[in-house]
Design a protein around this motif. Sequence first.
Motif, PDB file in Angstrom:
ATOM      1  N   ASP A   7       0.835  -1.190   0.000  1.00  0.00           N
ATOM      2  CA  ASP A   7       0.000   0.000   0.000  1.00  0.00           C
ATOM      3  C   ASP A   7       0.881   1.255   0.000  1.00  0.00           C
ATOM      4  O   ASP A   7       1.647   1.491   0.939  1.00  0.00           O
ATOM      5  N   LYS A  10       0.477   3.738   2.978  1.00  0.00           N
ATOM      6  CA  LYS A  10       1.134   3.259   4.195  1.00  0.00           C
ATOM      7  C   LYS A  10       2.653   3.364   4.060  1.00  0.00           C
ATOM      8  O   LYS A  10       3.340   3.707   5.018  1.00  0.00           O
ATOM      9  N   GLN A  13       3.648   6.826   4.716  1.00  0.00           N
ATOM     10  CA  GLN A  13       3.567   7.083   6.152  1.00  0.00           C
ATOM     11  C   GLN A  13       4.828   6.572   6.853  1.00  0.00           C
ATOM     12  O   GLN A  13       5.412   7.259   7.691  1.00  0.00           O
ATOM     13  N   LEU A  14       5.265   5.380   6.474  1.00  0.00           N
ATOM     14  CA  LEU A  14       6.486   4.814   7.047  1.00  0.00           C
ATOM     15  C   LEU A  14       7.697   5.654   6.653  1.00  0.00           C
ATOM     16  O   LEU A  14       8.565   5.936   7.483  1.00  0.00           O
ATOM     17  N   LYS A  34       7.225   0.446  14.230  1.00  0.00           N
ATOM     18  CA  LYS A  34       6.339   1.401  13.553  1.00  0.00           C
ATOM     19  C   LYS A  34       5.777   0.792  12.270  1.00  0.00           C
ATOM     20  O   LYS A  34       4.586   0.936  11.978  1.00  0.00           O
ATOM     21  N   ILE A  38       1.868   0.111  11.301  1.00  0.00           N
ATOM     22  CA  ILE A  38       1.241   0.666  10.094  1.00  0.00           C
ATOM     23  C   ILE A  38       0.649  -0.431   9.210  1.00  0.00           C
ATOM     24  O   ILE A  38      -0.493  -0.331   8.762  1.00  0.00           O
ATOM     25  N   PHE A  39       1.425  -1.484   8.941  1.00  0.00           N
ATOM     26  CA  PHE A  39       1.022  -2.518   7.989  1.00  0.00           C
ATOM     27  C   PHE A  39       0.314  -3.705   8.638  1.00  0.00           C
ATOM     28  O   PHE A  39      -0.342  -4.482   7.960  1.00  0.00           O
TER      29      PHE A  39
END
Length: 162
Positions: A7, A10, A13-14, A34, A38-39
């Motif tokens: 994704d 995501k 975001q990481l 983290k 997230i995943f």
Amino acid sequence: MAKYDVDEVKLRQLEEYIDSITEKEGALIGVLYKAQEIFGFLPKDVQLFIARKLNVTAAKVFGVTTFYSYFTMQPRGKHVINVCLGTACFVKGADKILEEIKKELDIKEGNMSSDGMFTVDTLRCVGACGLAPVVIVDGKVFGRVKVEDVKGILDEYKEATE
């Protein structure tokens, strides 16, 4: 950003999280935590992305991921069920409880149910031998569990998500 089979939102975001870290050396475990947050798990492509961003080898990332039992490379269900198979729990029938859970959910140990609701795993000892056999669901401890308790425990989590 390189193309990864995950994704993209995501992944961004990481990436933002990693980019916000001023001292990247020694940050691997925190980044893995983290990423899993997230995943929900650590797929291979995410591990490779982390290796590139932190300038460490993929082997190092994989080694840390597989060493710590907290990290998983498989998708996890919404609810994680752990059955203790330590000596006290095993002697008191934890293996039969595990079999009942697998039967009720039509699932194999270490896998996620087809509806994505449950993952079933085992632990060697949770240090609650006086409560044997022990089942832990999402961190909640169920002690002195009997085979006939399994359906009720599972129903509690099925109903909570309906």
